[in-house]
Scaffold this motif. Structure first.
Motif, PDB file in Angstrom:
ATOM      1  N   MET A  92      47.583  50.328  51.789  1.00  0.00           N
ATOM      2  CA  MET A  92      47.351  48.918  52.097  1.00  0.00           C
ATOM      3  C   MET A  92      46.074  48.746  52.920  1.00  0.00           C
ATOM      4  SD  MET A  92      49.508  47.350  50.432  1.00  0.00           S
ATOM      5  CE  MET A  92      50.362  48.388  49.270  1.00  0.00           C
TER       6      MET A  92
ATOM      7  N   ARG B 191      43.115  49.366  50.662  1.00  0.00           N
ATOM      8  CA  ARG B 191      42.870  48.257  49.740  1.00  0.00           C
ATOM      9  C   ARG B 191      42.301  47.045  50.461  1.00  0.00           C
ATOM     10  NH1 ARG B 191      48.423  48.197  46.346  1.00  0.00           N
ATOM     11  NH2 ARG B 191      48.310  50.307  45.531  1.00  0.00           N
ATOM     12  N   ALA B 192      42.728  46.862  51.720  1.00  0.00           N
ATOM     13  CA  ALA B 192      42.233  45.707  52.462  1.00  0.00           C
ATOM     14  C   ALA B 192      40.728  45.812  52.673  1.00  0.00           C
ATOM     15  CB  ALA B 192      42.953  45.606  53.809  1.00  0.00           C
TER      16      ALA B 192
ATOM     17  N   GLU C  49      42.397  27.119  42.723  1.00  0.00           N
ATOM     18  CA  GLU C  49      43.743  27.688  42.858  1.00  0.00           C
ATOM     19  C   GLU C  49      43.704  29.198  42.692  1.00  0.00           C
ATOM     20  OE1 GLU C  49      46.349  23.908  41.164  1.00  0.00           O
ATOM     21  OE2 GLU C  49      45.522  25.378  39.785  1.00  0.00           O
TER      22      GLU C  49
ATOM     23  N   PHE D  89      44.758  31.777  45.635  1.00  0.00           N
ATOM     24  CA  PHE D  89      45.813  32.772  45.419  1.00  0.00           C
ATOM     25  C   PHE D  89      45.323  34.181  45.756  1.00  0.00           C
ATOM     26  CE2 PHE D  89      47.777  35.989  42.713  1.00  0.00           C
ATOM     27  CZ  PHE D  89      49.081  35.890  43.163  1.00  0.00           C
ATOM     28  N   TRP D  90      44.166  34.539  45.215  1.00  0.00           N
ATOM     29  CA  TRP D  90      43.698  35.907  45.452  1.00  0.00           C
ATOM     30  C   TRP D  90      43.364  36.112  46.924  1.00  0.00           C
ATOM     31  CZ3 TRP D  90      45.179  39.323  42.246  1.00  0.00           C
ATOM     32  CH2 TRP D  90      45.330  39.005  40.893  1.00  0.00           C
TER      33      TRP D  90
ATOM     34  N   ARG E 177      44.981  34.808  49.380  1.00  0.00           N
ATOM     35  CA  ARG E 177      46.265  35.072  50.048  1.00  0.00           C
ATOM     36  C   ARG E 177      46.700  36.511  49.815  1.00  0.00           C
ATOM     37  NH1 ARG E 177      47.745  29.730  48.189  1.00  0.00           N
ATOM     38  NH2 ARG E 177      47.505  28.329  49.961  1.00  0.00           N
ATOM     39  N   MET E 178      46.403  37.016  48.617  1.00  0.00           N
ATOM     40  CA  MET E 178      46.789  38.396  48.332  1.00  0.00           C
ATOM     41  C   MET E 178      46.005  39.377  49.217  1.00  0.00           C
ATOM     42  SD  MET E 178      49.234  38.353  46.297  1.00  0.00           S
ATOM     43  CE  MET E 178      49.699  36.760  46.949  1.00  0.00           C
ATOM     44  N   TYR E 179      44.838  38.949  49.691  1.00  0.00           N
ATOM     45  CA  TYR E 179      44.073  39.800  50.600  1.00  0.00           C
ATOM     46  C   TYR E 179      44.392  39.470  52.057  1.00  0.00           C
ATOM     47  CZ  TYR E 179      41.336  41.855  46.862  1.00  0.00           C
ATOM     48  OH  TYR E 179      40.961  42.568  45.761  1.00  0.00           O
ATOM     49  N   GLY E 180      45.423  38.625  52.236  1.00  0.00           N
ATOM     50  CA  GLY E 180      45.885  38.364  53.591  1.00  0.00           C
ATOM     51  C   GLY E 180      45.181  37.214  54.289  1.00  0.00           C
TER      52      GLY E 180
ATOM     53  N   ALA F 120      36.467  36.276  43.244  1.00  0.00           N
ATOM     54  CA  ALA F 120      37.843  36.532  43.672  1.00  0.00           C
ATOM     55  C   ALA F 120      37.958  37.822  44.471  1.00  0.00           C
ATOM     56  CB  ALA F 120      38.771  36.586  42.446  1.00  0.00           C
ATOM     57  N   ALA F 121      36.966  38.718  44.337  1.00  0.00           N
ATOM     58  CA  ALA F 121      37.032  39.984  45.067  1.00  0.00           C
ATOM     59  C   ALA F 121      36.281  39.922  46.389  1.00  0.00           C
ATOM     60  CB  ALA F 121      36.475  41.108  44.195  1.00  0.00           C
TER      61      ALA F 121
ATOM     62  N   LYS G 163      52.723  36.501  51.622  1.00  0.00           N
ATOM     63  CA  LYS G 163      52.222  36.784  50.277  1.00  0.00           C
ATOM     64  C   LYS G 163      53.283  36.528  49.213  1.00  0.00           C
ATOM     65  CE  LYS G 163      48.896  40.233  51.636  1.00  0.00           C
ATOM     66  NZ  LYS G 163      48.561  41.648  51.583  1.00  0.00           N
TER      67      LYS G 163
ATOM     68  N   ARG H 157      44.941  43.772  38.702  1.00  0.00           N
ATOM     69  CA  ARG H 157      44.107  43.321  39.806  1.00  0.00           C
ATOM     70  C   ARG H 157      44.941  43.171  41.080  1.00  0.00           C
ATOM     71  NH1 ARG H 157      39.403  39.071  39.349  1.00  0.00           N
ATOM     72  NH2 ARG H 157      38.340  39.727  41.226  1.00  0.00           N
TER      73      ARG H 157
ATOM     74  N   PRO I 254      45.773  44.550  48.855  1.00  0.00           N
ATOM     75  CA  PRO I 254      46.736  45.158  49.800  1.00  0.00           C
ATOM     76  C   PRO I 254      48.072  44.428  49.785  1.00  0.00           C
ATOM     77  CG  PRO I 254      45.105  43.881  50.988  1.00  0.00           C
ATOM     78  CD  PRO I 254      44.687  43.854  49.559  1.00  0.00           C
TER      79      PRO I 254
END
Lengths: 410, 311, 413
Positions: free
Chosen positions: B69, B72-73, B92, B96-97, B99-102, B144-145, C2, C250, C255
């Motif tokens: 984790m 990846r962060a 959107e 969303f993405w 949020r996935m990265y915190g 998004a990245a 999340k 993806r 994380p």
């Protein structure tokens, strides 16, 4: 013949997917079987199909005992004595479906009957369910017979008692005995038969509304329903062709628009025609549905239904944007046409408004024709009006589809 | 980023065969190799999407195997596919993405706005991604990245199949990001991109790093060798034998009616080449002379061309 | 959170698709409306138009007969009480009247035989022939019941007469025949008194709903279950679509732990299902006046339905390779299990017991049991057994399906 080449290509595409057989044949057959078995629940005489009802005797009189016997003689209900203490939970029994109804005989009921002023009999039942309604009807019929016998016995006993020294009670009980015997062969009897095919004189079945052979409704109903469902595959072929530009490409070849449309329509027609014929053969052989008693009328109807179904497929293929839409719109069409058109239940048992609205769908006319052939033994001339309506729908659908395809291509 | 002895096999195929690679903070390293060289597998191993059979990957001091984790962060991954939700709009998707990265709250909103501006999609942020052109999707795919300002950015063939303008824009973002301190690992099979962008280039073939260095260092491997390509037509198959003994020719390979030669002084060699061809009755349709480039390096190291799908 | 973001993404995507929305809400409501209006015009029974009943009176009573069966029957059938059910009319020719019934131009034909009065007066019995329309069995049944009741009414006098005659004869009374005639007269004078057969119908639940509402409730519950299972299956198969879009992979580079992803995904499915159920319950309550039951029972039933539908969906996922396959596969499997589960026959009366037993081999059958109890007004305690079975079934399906799913989508779920 270019149209034939298109027909062949479409057929190959449809049957390359082995699921086609599931859609076209297995599903309608299993549905037919299911609905046929379900509808036959009422007419079936092989097991005791009578509705079970509870009988709570709060009176304990000879009269209530006679009422019980009258109920037991019914061909619609099967009474079971319940402990009088269960009177309060009668509602629970009915609600849970353990009993179709519970008859409660109030205290003093027999005395009141003897006095010629009957007290009300209580029936705990759900008048909102057909089971409940059937049970209430059966109880009412038994009660009427019972009261008729009581009245006859009362009158006879009174008349004779005035002239003899025999005790009135003795006379009355003897009179009741005689009355019951007399009612077993009443002076006026009704012998009900149905007119027409298949076997004129078969007993008319009641309650269910589905006739003596439940498959007379289930088999044509599912044929009509799946004539709509089955063309989903053919319509999908058309949509894919349009989306991938093959349709446009086809038009760049020296193939006339007409040949293209005819080719696709023919493919759908052939698929649905084959499907209907197999299902009819199955209905005739396995379920005893008499499609063959009027072969020409059945054949004409089959052709008309397949033509209409193909026109619906063309319409769907012309308007749907992708495969998902074909499935969604096709399912919707199936539900609407089947539900409104009487494929699930005869339009007879719906209200007049619904039946009128139903006849705005082509499927209702197809069902009318099927029922006329199967139940009335109607010939070609008799079903012709229904078939003409079906053909009218076919032409209208085809015209719309052609117009749309023309616009899409240009 | 540190990669040590990394190995991964799929049943019979060894996709990554003992790779060691170290990327310094702020460096831009390109992974160059033909299709199937193991580039994407390597990226998946770095991101911890795949589990390595052997070896270790460390990202910003976090071992991917033990602290996935945290690793990846620190990573931003731009997949080769357009990995976005076509039925959600650009905004959107980014939210969303993010949020996935915190990310959350005000910071998420701000970064989303910034990136929509950066990739020039602010005006169409409320439109569904499914309605976008290929170039727009590619740009959003990168955005998004970037939401969480990753220390390391990995891009997997981000310019495949798009118009020259969008390609230019993407190369500019990458350079800009690198200039502001982001470490970049860039996968491509376009040698021009690798040559233009990279501090260092790793050439991958059959799951191994066969060469690693700056553009200058790599081309030096081939020395002063020029590359000469002869278009021969049908009779190329056995023609390589005809030229191998010419003085100054270091390497000859033949494929698809073409002959590739590496030579010390290409220009001086040409007359001799034509003479030999005439002598052996070999018809030469055209001849091309090139200065040393990555293509020559690859050819030199593997004996094969980098790309078969030459534009 | 999340997981919440993932759940919200799934809910949004599900509800953004017009097609799915149509499947989730439009079709079930439409089908219920269809049946509601099919039977809605009636209160207490399927409504029928009065049946055209032709009466062919072949009866030739002897001159000076005190009574003529044909005429008495005519009068009885024409009574105003029966006008809602029958439209009697005279017929002249047996063959043409029969043909009219066969072809549906007439609803039924009643034939009074030539010697009716004669044989009745001779103490014998008369058989009336009722010919009904073969294609309208329901109307036929009603006509038969009505004619039978009328005949019974007329028979009552005859029965009284014969009983009196026998009784008088047994006691050696000389004027048995006269007494019998008096008895018949007395009964005829009393007439057919419908009030005598007094029945009080007590509904098993307080506040009786109309037949249409009852049917609508059954159909609505069945359709809700049917389409909620579709939503569950499509919700589970969203992971396939993501795999094809590349977003699944993806997600694995971010994380976000597998547990979070799995949790978010299930939360998303659960929220979608519960939203669908709530929308259907509310819409049908407003549109058709369906009383779904006690609030707590309804809430528990909704949860049980959502769990078992999600579980079945996850299990079905194992049989689908691509999202394009999912439509046909789910369609066939869910339609067949729905059918066996009794969803297509929810309103049919008196199904053979085997049907109910068979339905309990499907998750839909158990869900239907729960909702039946709920609509019958059962409280959580009474509902507990079926509820528990349904929830356990759902949990079991998940226990089988989730590991399969995790193994298959090992990159991340």
């Amino acid at each position: 013949m270019r149209a034939l080449a298109i027909l062949r290509k479409d057929l190959v595409q449809v049957f390359r997917d082995r699921r086609a057989l599931v859609f076209l044949l297995l599903m309608p057959l299993s549905f037919t079987l299911f609905f046929g078995l379900a509808f036959s629940g009422i007419g079936d005489t092989s097991h005791d199909a009578r509705l079970q009802i509870g009988f709570v005797d709060g009176d304990g009189s000879p009269a209530s005992a006679r009422l019980f016997e009258e109920l037991a003689a019914s061909d619609a209900v099967r009474p079971e004595r319940l402990n009088p203490r269960l009177a309060d939970v009668a509602a629970d029994l009915v609600r849970r479906g353990d009993d179709a109804a519970v008859v409660r005989v109030p205290e003093g009921w027999g005395t009141a009957v003897g006095a010629g002023a009957p007290k009300a009999l209580e029936v705990v039942a759900d008048a909102g369910s057909s089971t409940g309604l059937a049970a209430i009807g059966a109880v009412r019929a038994a009660l009427e017979r019972f009261l008729n016998a009581e009245r006859a016995a009362t009158v006879a006993a009174e008349l004779v008692a005035a002239r003899t020294a025999t005790a009135p009670e003795t006379l009355r009980s003897r009179a009741l005995e005689l009355a019951r015997t007399a009612w077993s062969t009443p002076p006026l009897r009704v012998a009900a038969t149905t007119a027409g095919a298949p076997e004129a004189g078969a007993p008319a079945t009641t309650v269910s509304g589905f006739g003596s052979n439940p498959y007379d409704q289930a088999s044509p109903g599912m044929i009509v329903q799946f004539a709509v469902y089955g063309l989903l595959l053919s319509a999908t072929v058309l949509v894919i062709e349009r989306r991938q530009g093959a349709h446009r490409r086809l038009l760049t070849t020296p193939t006339s628009r007409m040949a293209v449309v005819i080719g696709h329509a023919l493919a759908m027609f052939v698929v649905v025609l084959g499907q209907i014929l197999v299902l009819e053969a199955f209905g005739q052989l396995a379920f005893g549905v008499a499609y063959l008693q009027r072969p020409w009328a059945t054949l004409a109807l089959t052709l008309a239904l397949a033509l209409w179904s193909a026109s619906l497929g063309m319409l769907l293929g012309a308007f749907a944007r992708d495969e998902q839409q074909v499935v969604a719109i096709g399912l919707l069409a199936m539900f609407l046409f089947s539900g409104l058109g009487g494929a699930w239940f005869p339009l007879e048992i719906t209200g007049p408004t619904f039946a009128a609205v139903g006849h705005l769908t082509p499927t209702a006319w197809a069902m009318d024709a099927y029922r006329a052939i199967l139940l009335r033994g109607a010939g070609l001339a008799e079903v012709a009006p229904s078939l003409l309506v079906l053909l009218g729908f076919t032409l209208a659908f085809l015209a719309l589809a052609v117009l749309r395809l023309r616009r899409v291509a240009s | 980023m540190r990669i040590v002895g990394l190995r991964k096999r799929y049943r019979e195929v060894v996709a990554v065969d003992g790779i060691d690679l170290e990327v310094a903070v702020g460096e831009l390293v390109s992974l160059l190799g033909p299709n199937g060289a193991g580039k994407s597998t390597l990226m998946d191993l770095i991101a911890g999407v795949l589990r390595a059979d052997a070896g270790e990957v460390e990202v910003m001091g976090h071992a991917v195997a033990r602290q996935p984790m945290a690793a990846r962060a620190a990573l931003g991954v731009v997949p080769q596919d357009i990995a976005l939700y076509p039925d959600l709009n650009a905004r959107e998707n980014l939210l969303f993405w993010g949020r996935m990265y915190g990310l959350r709250g005000e910071r998420l909103e701000r970064r989303t706005g910034e990136l929509l501006d950066l990739v020039g999609l602010a005006g169409r942020q409320r439109d569904r991604v499914g309605t976008y052109s290929g170039g727009m999707k590619r740009r959003l795919n990168i955005a998004a990245a970037l939401l969480h300002r990753p220390a390391v950015l990995m891009l997997d063939e981000p310019t495949v199949g798009i118009d020259p303008q969008s390609r230019r824009a993407i190369l500019d973002y990458v350079q800009e990001l690198n200039a502001t301190g982001t470490t970049v690992l860039y996968t491509t099979h376009y040698m021009e991109e690798a040559a233009e962008l990279s501090d260092r280039i790793a050439i991958l073939d059959r799951g191994r790093v066969i060469a690693l260095g700056t553009h200058r260092e790599l081309t030096a491997i081939v020395g002063e060798h020029d590359r000469v390509t002869l278009e021969l037509g049908d009779d190329a198959a056995d023609a390589d034998a005809a030229f191998v003994d010419l003085p100054g020719v270091h390497h000859v390979s033949a494929h698809d009616g073409r002959l590739e030669l590496l030579a010390s002084h290409g220009a001086r060699l040409l007359p001799a080449l034509f003479a030999r061809a005439a002598e052996r009755g070999i018809a030469v349709r055209s001849a091309t002379l090139r200065q040393p480039d990555l293509e020559s390096v690859f050819l030199h190291l593997t004996g094969r061309a980098l790309r078969d799908d030459r534009a | 959170m999340k997981a919440l973001a993932i759940a919200w993404r799934d809910v949004r995507r599900q509800f953004r698709s017009g097609l799915l929305l149509l499947m989730m809400l439009g079709v079930p409501l439409l089908l219920t409306a269809l049946l509601y209006f099919a039977f809605g015009s009636s209160r207490g029974g399927p409504s029928l138009q009065p049946t055209a009943l032709a009466v062919l009176d072949l009866d030739r009573p002897p001159a000076l007969a005190p009574v003529a069966v044909g005429r008495v029957l005519d009068a009885a059938l024409a009574s105003p009480e029966l006008s809602a059910l029958l439209r009697p009319q005279p017929a002249t020719d047996l063959a043409s009247a029969r043909e009219a019934v066969r072809s549906g131009r007439l609803g039924a034909l009643l034939v009074v035989p030539a010697d009716a009065t004669r044989s009745l007066l001779a103490g014998g019995s008369v058989e009336l022939e009722l010919v009904t329309d073969p294609a309208r069995p329901l109307a036929a049944g009603v006509v038969r019941d009505v004619v039978q009741a009328v005949a019974d009414g007329l028979s009552a006098g005859g029965v009284a007469a014969s009983v009196t005659a026998r009784l008088a004869a047994d006691h050696g009374l000389p004027d048995a025949t006269a007494l019998a005639l008096r008895a018949a007269g007395t009964l005829a004078a009393q007439g057919h008194d419908p009030a005598a057969a007094t029945l009080t119908v007590v509904p098993p639940v307080a506040g009786g709903a109309s037949l249409a509402q009852r049917m609508a409730a059954q159909v609505m519950a069945a359709m809700m279950i049917f389409f909620v299972f579709f939503t569950g299956a499509f919700g589970a198969s969203a992971v396939l679509r993501e795999q094809e879009e590349g977003t699944l992979k993806r997600l694995a580079t971010t994380p976000t732990t597998a547990a979070t992803q799995l949790g978010g995904r299930f939360l998303g499915i659960a929220l979608t299902l519960l939203a669908q159920i709530a929308a259907l319950l509310l819409a049908s309550a407003l549109a058709f006046g369906i009383a779904w039951g006690r609030p707590l029972s309804v809430a528990l039933a909704a949860v049980a339905l959502a769990v078992v539908a999600a579980g079945f969906g996850v299990l079905l996922l194992a049989f689908v390779r691509t999202s394009r396959q999912s439509g046909p596969v789910f369609g066939v499997v869910l339609t067949v299990t729905g059918m066996v589960g009794g969803l297509m026959s929810a309103t049919m009366p008196d199904l053979p017991p085997a049907f109910r037993a068979a339905s309990l081999f499907t998750p839909q059958g158990w869900a239907m049991e729960v909702w039946r109890g709920c609509m019958a007004g059962e409280g959580p305690a009474a509902l507990a057994p079926t509820l528990a079975v349904t929830l356990l079934l759902g949990a079991g399906l998940l226990a089988v399906g989730v590991p399969l799913m995790r193994r298959r989508f090992a990159q991340g779920v």
